[in-house]
Scaffold this active site. Structure first.
Site, PDB file in Angstrom:
ATOM      1  N   HIS A  28     -42.088  83.714  25.207  1.00 36.78           N
ATOM      2  CA  HIS A  28     -40.809  84.019  24.550  1.00 36.78           C
ATOM      3  C   HIS A  28     -41.075  84.708  23.225  1.00 36.78           C
ATOM      4  O   HIS A  28     -41.918  84.292  22.449  1.00 36.78           O
ATOM      5  CB  HIS A  28     -39.964  82.755  24.348  1.00 36.78           C
ATOM      6  CG  HIS A  28     -40.694  81.595  23.753  1.00 36.78           C
ATOM      7  ND1 HIS A  28     -41.528  80.782  24.494  1.00 36.78           N
ATOM      8  CD2 HIS A  28     -40.723  81.110  22.492  1.00 36.78           C
ATOM      9  CE1 HIS A  28     -42.032  79.851  23.708  1.00 36.78           C
ATOM     10  NE2 HIS A  28     -41.568  80.022  22.487  1.00 36.78           N
TER      11      HIS A  28
ATOM     12  N   HIS B  64     -39.613  85.594  19.698  1.00 37.22           N
ATOM     13  CA  HIS B  64     -38.570  85.223  18.744  1.00 37.22           C
ATOM     14  C   HIS B  64     -38.103  86.478  18.013  1.00 37.22           C
ATOM     15  O   HIS B  64     -38.927  87.248  17.512  1.00 37.22           O
ATOM     16  CB  HIS B  64     -39.127  84.263  17.681  1.00 37.22           C
ATOM     17  CG  HIS B  64     -39.515  82.906  18.189  1.00 37.22           C
ATOM     18  ND1 HIS B  64     -38.721  81.792  18.015  1.00 37.22           N
ATOM     19  CD2 HIS B  64     -40.618  82.477  18.837  1.00 37.22           C
ATOM     20  CE1 HIS B  64     -39.319  80.733  18.532  1.00 37.22           C
ATOM     21  NE2 HIS B  64     -40.483  81.112  19.032  1.00 37.22           N
TER      22      HIS B  64
HETATM   23  P1  AMP Z   1     -41.995  77.899  20.298  1.00 30.92           P
HETATM   24  O1  AMP Z   1     -42.233  76.932  19.203  1.00 30.92           O
HETATM   25  O2  AMP Z   1     -42.412  79.295  19.972  1.00 30.92           O
HETATM   26  O3  AMP Z   1     -42.513  77.440  21.644  1.00 30.92           O
HETATM   27  O4  AMP Z   1     -40.422  78.026  20.413  1.00 30.92           O
HETATM   28  C1  AMP Z   1     -39.649  77.329  21.311  1.00 30.92           C
HETATM   29  C2  AMP Z   1     -38.250  77.553  20.848  1.00 30.92           C
HETATM   30  O5  AMP Z   1     -37.373  77.222  21.888  1.00 30.92           O
HETATM   31  C3  AMP Z   1     -37.867  76.695  19.632  1.00 30.92           C
HETATM   32  O6  AMP Z   1     -37.481  77.545  18.559  1.00 30.92           O
HETATM   33  C4  AMP Z   1     -36.712  75.847  20.171  1.00 30.92           C
HETATM   34  O7  AMP Z   1     -35.709  75.625  19.209  1.00 30.92           O
HETATM   35  C5  AMP Z   1     -36.207  76.658  21.345  1.00 30.92           C
HETATM   36  N1  AMP Z   1     -35.565  75.918  22.397  1.00 30.92           N
HETATM   37  C6  AMP Z   1     -36.007  74.813  23.022  1.00 30.92           C
HETATM   38  N2  AMP Z   1     -35.154  74.432  23.973  1.00 30.92           N
HETATM   39  C7  AMP Z   1     -34.136  75.335  23.979  1.00 30.92           C
HETATM   40  C8  AMP Z   1     -32.933  75.493  24.726  1.00 30.92           C
HETATM   41  N3  AMP Z   1     -32.613  74.648  25.701  1.00 30.92           N
HETATM   42  N4  AMP Z   1     -32.121  76.538  24.440  1.00 30.92           N
HETATM   43  C9  AMP Z   1     -32.448  77.400  23.457  1.00 30.92           C
HETATM   44  N5  AMP Z   1     -33.569  77.312  22.713  1.00 30.92           N
HETATM   45  C10 AMP Z   1     -34.392  76.289  22.968  1.00 30.92           C
END
Ligand code: AMP
Ligand code: ZN
Length: 111
Positions: free
Chosen positions: A99, A101
């Protein structure tokens, strides 16, 4: 496969989608760290940047083109924004589905 973001792609879990095409989905991060905080994901399940291979070159290029579209849709093209991947434990990667950001809407700091 028990992947949170694959479930979001399949609409088994709800999310606030801001952009979708045949290869990518972009949705609002559930815990935004800035006024604009969008996650852009390939519909293909790839765990991390460490798991991309030569066969993904086109897809990764297109991911950035999708990110530019999202930046425009979110109104941060002029003001600027940050694109980042967290890779692995030290970067705090919490979801093992690639993903990107997209963060903006305020002056960002860099630590
Ligand atoms: P990372 O730390 O780069 O793995 O980022 C994962 C991101 O996913 C975090 O910023 C979370 O807030 C976000 N996240 C987790 N679950 C969900 C969800 N169900 N919908 C939207 N964002 C999410
Ligand atoms: Zn997945």
């Amino acid at each position: 496969m028990d992947c949170l973001f694959c479930k979001i792609i399949k609409k088994e879990l709800s999310s606030e989608v801001v952009y979708e095409d045949d290869k990518f989905l972009a949705f609002k991060d559930i815990h935004p760290i800035a006024p604009v905080h969008i996650l852009i994901i390939p519909k293909k399940h790839i765990e991390t940047i460490e798991h991309i291979g030569p066969g993904d070159k086109e897809l990764i290029g297109e991911l950035f083109l999708a990110a530019k579209k999202v930046a425009k849709l979110q109104g941060v093209l002029e003001s600027g924004y940050r694109l980042s991947f967290n890779v692995g434990k030290n970067a705090g990667q919490a979801v093992d589905h690639l993903h990107l950001h997209l963060i903006g809407g305020k002056k960002l700091t860099w630590e």
